[in-house]
Design an enzyme around this catalytic site. Structure first.
Site, mmCIF file in Angstrom:
data_model
loop_
_atom_site.group_PDB
_atom_site.id
_atom_site.type_symbol
_atom_site.label_atom_id
_atom_site.label_comp_id
_atom_site.label_asym_id
_atom_site.label_seq_id
_atom_site.Cartn_x
_atom_site.Cartn_y
_atom_site.Cartn_z
ATOM 1 N N GLY A 34 -9.431 -96.377 59.183
ATOM 2 C CA GLY A 34 -10.229 -96.337 57.956
ATOM 3 C C GLY A 34 -10.430 -97.739 57.404
ATOM 4 O O GLY A 34 -10.533 -98.713 58.146
ATOM 5 N N SER A 35 -10.436 -97.805 56.093
ATOM 6 C CA SER A 35 -10.757 -99.073 55.439
ATOM 7 C C SER A 35 -9.714 -100.153 55.677
ATOM 8 O O SER A 35 -9.967 -101.327 55.407
ATOM 9 C CB SER A 35 -10.923 -98.861 53.941
ATOM 10 O OG SER A 35 -11.967 -97.945 53.726
ATOM 11 N N THR A 36 -8.510 -99.801 56.153
ATOM 12 C CA THR A 36 -7.514 -100.836 56.439
ATOM 13 C C THR A 36 -7.994 -101.729 57.587
ATOM 14 O O THR A 36 -7.418 -102.776 57.850
ATOM 15 C CB THR A 36 -6.150 -100.223 56.823
ATOM 16 O OG1 THR A 36 -6.314 -99.435 58.007
ATOM 17 C CG2 THR A 36 -5.610 -99.338 55.720
ATOM 18 N N PHE A 37 -9.076 -101.262 58.254
ATOM 19 C CA PHE A 37 -9.627 -102.009 59.384
ATOM 20 C C PHE A 37 -10.614 -103.082 58.925
ATOM 21 O O PHE A 37 -11.054 -103.915 59.693
ATOM 22 C CB PHE A 37 -10.322 -101.008 60.308
ATOM 23 C CG PHE A 37 -10.650 -101.545 61.680
ATOM 24 C CD1 PHE A 37 -9.651 -101.913 62.569
ATOM 25 C CD2 PHE A 37 -11.980 -101.657 62.094
ATOM 26 C CE1 PHE A 37 -9.970 -102.382 63.834
ATOM 27 C CE2 PHE A 37 -12.295 -102.129 63.353
ATOM 28 C CZ PHE A 37 -11.292 -102.498 64.234
ATOM 29 N N LYS A 38 -10.944 -103.058 57.639
ATOM 30 C CA LYS A 38 -12.025 -103.930 57.159
ATOM 31 C C LYS A 38 -11.679 -105.412 57.283
ATOM 32 O O LYS A 38 -12.567 -106.241 57.494
ATOM 33 C CB LYS A 38 -12.389 -103.571 55.719
ATOM 34 C CG LYS A 38 -13.230 -102.283 55.685
ATOM 35 C CD LYS A 38 -13.549 -101.820 54.282
ATOM 36 C CE LYS A 38 -14.404 -100.558 54.358
ATOM 37 N NZ LYS A 38 -14.399 -99.810 53.088
#
Lengths: 634, 382
Positions: free
Chosen positions: A318-322
């Site tokens: 999810g957004s932790t990949f941004k």
């Protein structure tokens, strides 16, 4: 006299012959004796010793497993057993009835004992009860006069004082099965246990120790008469782990009954301070041997207690990949800190519409605010321009999509898709829409909580390729003091430092800026502040129709359909030391569920840091131990 | 002097007691004491259960021996057939109602103690043959018809004993009988013919008469190591015990094979093994030496006797005694098959001890009456 004279001559002649024959035969016996007792003596001496001497193996004490401060995580406990020696009682039913007055005994025991007596010699003890409580033992001891044939015996068995809190790291020991046999006779000792999972399995050989031997004289029926010689074995090595058991317990308790996992590690040394997967199981029941129903319950639980989610659970980040996407884009020069994109709440690509989590849109965003506020549209945009292959390459440098060799077996690789991968595995070309999804950490991408913790560490430790590990030292039983662990200087992953600073700045703002997605979870105490990134992963498709009516709230959904909640974090913000990853399956939102947990963990781990000297008593105690700080410097 | 073969000796009881060869009695006692020591060791250093009872039996046996020794030799001559008949009757009784023990039907339980008719028959056969041949002339002995009757009288109990089954005693009785036939002067060709006939009979005997356990014993005797845990176990363990003891043995009460129960029936058939295990080759030689002395005494007593009855009885007793010793020792050393035969004076056992002492009594009786002439010889004499 004449006739008698004839007879007498015959008699005396023949009796001399007879007597001579006797002498010859007796001499033959003497010769035979000489042959056996002098000429062949050596051969028969050996045979006689083989007859009477039986070599018994003595099981060595299994080495303990300790946490980083020397707190025992796996120990050996005295195992009180009640044995029945059939030949010492005239009436077994009577003995069991007498015993039944002290501890519960049922007809089943009587049947089992009678069956065993038939199979074995009457002087060999039969185990009636194991793992007795001390007060039951005492009650039997007091009554031994009335219970003939009963003997109390003390053996050793593995015990995990913290039960299910550390099972994900420790694993468990259990009886030796057919396929474990290696020819080592130790493994064939009745009741011998070997490590079957976790650190118990990793260090099994060292923990096992060396077996001792006991030469006992036995009679023709195998009964032991006396011990002739005893050579004690070597106890197994003590294994010190990097785990902080108090922290481990704290984390496990904090995660509670959720199907969740969390990894806490030192960003510089790679020491894993805590690795938790919930719900867990009590490793003690594997040692004692678990019943069919217990096994069924563990195996069929939808929250998979037997699966170590921290290393084997694969989730879209999810957004932790941004941060990964941002670094890839920065490196390629697609964005600069000043690059802005406008978020209207959605973006069109071909026939499809890609939505931002914020329906109304974020407005104009730069890189830092896009991370802080987790703007999806911004990342759709830069991912599209960066391309999946560059994003994947950056992810790999940060530790994603690969096995990190954290000693434990069952570690999963996750998945970092590339064009080539898709062509090869799915046999279709990569679609640009898939790159957009990858930009917000969804689609094909899969990571494990361990990988996310490593990624976070590498983001905040100055771009060093830190690797996680769990073992601090394996100390042979006779060693005086454990040597200090020496960690290698990890190589750089080659990311431009200003880029890392930018990402760190953005992550610091996530809980600390009022606009940040984890602002409600900020730590207010000075010096304990943390940074991080939330992530919420959809597990179901949201149809166009639903979107028009209004997306269902998580709490209105079945547990299985709720979003996964993720958070990756580090602390303290000014000099990062610890990284944490939290994944709560179907937990709802990253900011509502995962961030508060990460905050509590990061606060606790900082408070427990011995180099801070928070508690005088504890820091004194820990001064003797190699602290992680000195380890880092060393 | 006696005028009838069943006449009376003119010595008083006291004179006869005085005449007894007391050094022979001492030698018997010394040998029996070795046995007490071994039974003490067999019970792991306890007088109970064997040594003490054996001492009592030996005491009773000495009494019996002296009584037998001082009874007028004419009485034994007169009642020899009657004793044989009684023994045969007892054998028939065990054949039909004997109690079963140790897998062989050998005992009669009299409540207070048990008797073993086959043991009594061993002595009775000696008396029988001495009685039958005491007056036979060389010409009589040369006729087959003359020796047919004693052969039948030997064969009947031999078959009964073998059916018990007690192969050891059967062989011993038959061999003693053959030795006595040899001594009275039966022609050598008769023995040769007998031997050939036996060989011819062995084949059907093997096929139809011998029981499986007897065949198995004979077969494993050839190579006991072939079946070390089964039929050959006892003899192998016995050889291990002997061989491991060496020259001086493992010491009194220290025989590992015996005390750890590897040795079967150490208090009876395998007691020699235990002695040799604890006292080594030297111990074994001492015991064999004692036996040799006893045999020399018996031989001398027989040769010295002036009556054919006494001579035959003396040599019969000494031959039976010798065979007993030889078969037992040869058996425990793996030279002959395990046939179940105790070691005289040493092994634990009531009937065996009493019948042995009875036969020693007869031997002493021969010594006491060494100058008494009996029967036709007596008529010729003087």
């Amino acid at each position: 006299m004449h006739r008698d004279g004839d007879r007498y001559r015959t008699f005396s002649r023949r009796s001399i012959v007879l007597f001579g024959g006797k002498v010859v035969l007796l001499s033959g016996l003497v010769g035979r004796m000489y042959y056996l007792q002098v000429i062949e003596a050596e051969k028969y001496k050996t045979l006689a010793d083989e007859n009477r001497i039986s070599l018994k193996l003595l099981a060595p004490k299994r080495g303990r497993i300790l946490d980083r401060f020397g707190r025992p995580m796996a120990v050996n406990q005295q195992n009180y057993r009640v044995l029945l020696i059939p030949e010492n009682t005239k009436d077994i039913a009577h003995t069991l009835a007498q015993l039944g007055k002290v501890i519960p005994v049922d007809d089943h025991d009587l049947v089992r004992v009678k069956r065993e007596i038939k199979r074995r010699r009457r002087f060999l003890p039969i185990i009636l009860r194991e793992n007795m409580k001390w007060n039951d033992v005492a009650r039997i001891e007091v009554n031994t006069a009335e219970i003939p044939g009963i003997v109390i015996d003390v053996g050793e068995t593995r015990f995990y004082p913290d039960g299910d809190h550390a099972a994900s790291v420790l694993g468990y020991v259990s009886g030796v099965s057919e396929k474990d046999l290696t020819g080592d006779p130790l493994l064939e000792l009745p009741g011998f246990r070997i490590g079957k999972a976790g650190m118990e399995k990793v260090h099994d050989l060292a923990l096992r120790g060396k077996s001792g031997t006991s030469q006992v004289e036995v009679n023709a029926f195998g009964r032991q008469i006396r011990e002739l010689e005893r050579r004690e074995g070597l106890p197994g090595a003590e294994t010190w782990l990097t785990i902080d058991m108090e922290l481990q317990k704290f984390v496990a308790t904090r995660l509670g009954n959720e199907a969740a996992s969390a990894v806490v590690m030192d960003v510089h040394t790679g020491e894993v301070l805590s690795l938790v997967s919930t719900p867990s199981f009590d490793p003690n029941i594997f040692n004692r041997g678990l019943s069919r129903s217990e096994w069924k319950e563990l195996a069929s639980n939808p929250r998979t207690p037997l699966n170590n989610k921290a290393i084997a659970g694969q989730y879209a980040p999810g957004s932790t990949f941004k941060m990964v996407v941002a670094l890839a884009a920065l490196e390629k020069g697609i964005v600069t800190p000043k690059t802005r994109h406008f978020c209207s709440g959605e973006i069109e690509l071909g026939d499809s519409t890609f939505h931002c989590w914020k329906k109304r849109g974020h407005g104009s965003m730069d890189l830092v605010s896009a991370i802080t506020q987790s703007c999806d549209v911004y990342f759709y945009e830069i991912a599209k321009r960066t391309g999946i292959d560059r994003i994947s390459a950056m992810a790999r440098r940060l530790g994603l999509g690969q096995i990190l060799d954290i000693e434990l077996s069952g570690e999963r690789k996750g998945l970092m898709p590339t064009r080539a991968w898709k062509k090869k595995v799915k046999r279709v070309s990569w679609q640009q829409g898939e790159t957009l999804l990858a930009g917000i950490g969804q689609g094909f991408i899969l990571t494990t909580p361990l990988q996310l913790a490593v990624m976070t560490s590498r983001l905040v430790n100055g771009g060093k390729a830190v690797k996680p590990h769990l073992t601090r030292h394996v100390v042979p039983f006779d060693a005086v003091e454990p040597p200090l662990p020496v960690y290698p200087e990890f190589a750089s992953i080659g990311i431009h430092p200003p880029h890392l600073d930018l990402v760190k700045k953005a992550m610091a703002a996530v809980p600390n800026s009022p606009y940040g997605t984890a602002y409600r979870s900020r730590i207010k105490e000075a010096g304990f502040k943390f940074g991080g990134k939330t992530g919420t992963v959809q597990v179901r498709r949201i149809s166009k129709a639903e979107r028009e009516v209004g997306v269902k709230k998580n709490k209105d959904l079945e547990w299985r359909e709720r979003d996964h909640a993720l958070f990756v974090g580090y602390a303290p913000v000014q000099a990062p030391r610890y990284a944490v990853s939290v994944v709560v399956e179907h937990g709802g939102g990253g900011s509502s569920t995962a961030a508060p947990i990460a905050k509590d963990i990061l606060l606790e781990v900082q408070r427990r840091d011995p180099s801070r000297g928070q508690s005088a008593g504890r820091s004194q105690d820990q001064a003797k131990k190699p602290s992680s700080k000195s380890a880092k410097k060393g | 002097m006696a005028l009838s073969p069943f006449g009376q000796s003119d010595m008083s009881i006291g004179q006869r007691l005085w005449q007894i060869n007391w050094s022979f009695v001492l030698l018997i006692s010394v040998t029996a004491s070795v046995g007490f020591g071994m039974l003490y060791s067999a019970a792991n250093g306890n007088l109970d259960p064997w040594a003490s009872r054996q001492m009592i039996r030996f005491g009773a046996g000495v009494g019996l021996m002296l009584v037998v020794a001082v009874i007028d030799i004419h009485v034994w001559l007169r009642y020899a057939y009657a004793i044989y008949a009684l023994s045969l009757a007892l054998l028939v009784v065990v054949e039909f109602s004997g109690s079963i023990g140790m897998g062989a039907q050998r005992w009669i339980d009299l409540g207070v103690f048990t008797i073993q008719p086959s043991e009594i028959m061993k002595v009775s056969i000696i008396l029988l043959l001495a009685r039958y041949f005491y007056a036979s002339r060389m010409e009589d002995v040369g006729r087959i018809s003359h020796i047919l009757m004693p052969l039948i009288l030997m064969a009947v109990p031999a078959i009964l004993v073998m059916r018990q089954p007690d192969l050891g005693t059967t062989i011993l009785m038959v061999a003693t009988g053959i030795a006595m036939l040899f001594l009275v002067g039966v022609r050598i060709w008769v023995f040769v013919a007998g031997a050939l006939a036996t060989i011819a009979a062995v084949i059907p005997l093997w096929q139809f008469v011998l029981l499986d356990y007897q065949k198995k014993r004979l077969l494993t005797f050839i190579d006991p190591e072939k079946d070390p845990l089964g039929a050959g176990y006892h003899i192998l363990q016995s050889k291990i015990a002997l061989g491991s003891s060496g020259l001086f043995g493992k010491g009194f009460l220290e025989g590992s094979q015996s005390h750890l129960s590897f040795l079967p029936e150490k208090q009876t058939d395998f007691i020699f093994t235990m002695l040799a295990e604890e006292f080594g080759l030297v111990g074994g030689l001492v015991l064999i030496g004692l036996y040799m002395l006893l045999l020399i005494y018996a031989f001398a007593i027989s040769l010295r006797c002036r009556s054919q009855f006494g001579r035959l009885m003396g040599m019969g007793v000494s031959t039976s005694f010798f065979l007993n010793i030889f078969v037992n020792i040869a058996m425990v050393m793996g030279v002959v098959p395990v046939v179940g035969m105790p070691l005289p004076l040493i092994s634990y056992g009531g009937t065996a001890m009493l019948t042995l002492m009875f036969s020693f009594g007869l031997l002493l009786n021969v010594y006491v009456h060494r100058d008494v002439q009996i029967g036709p010889g007596a008529a010729d004499g003087n």
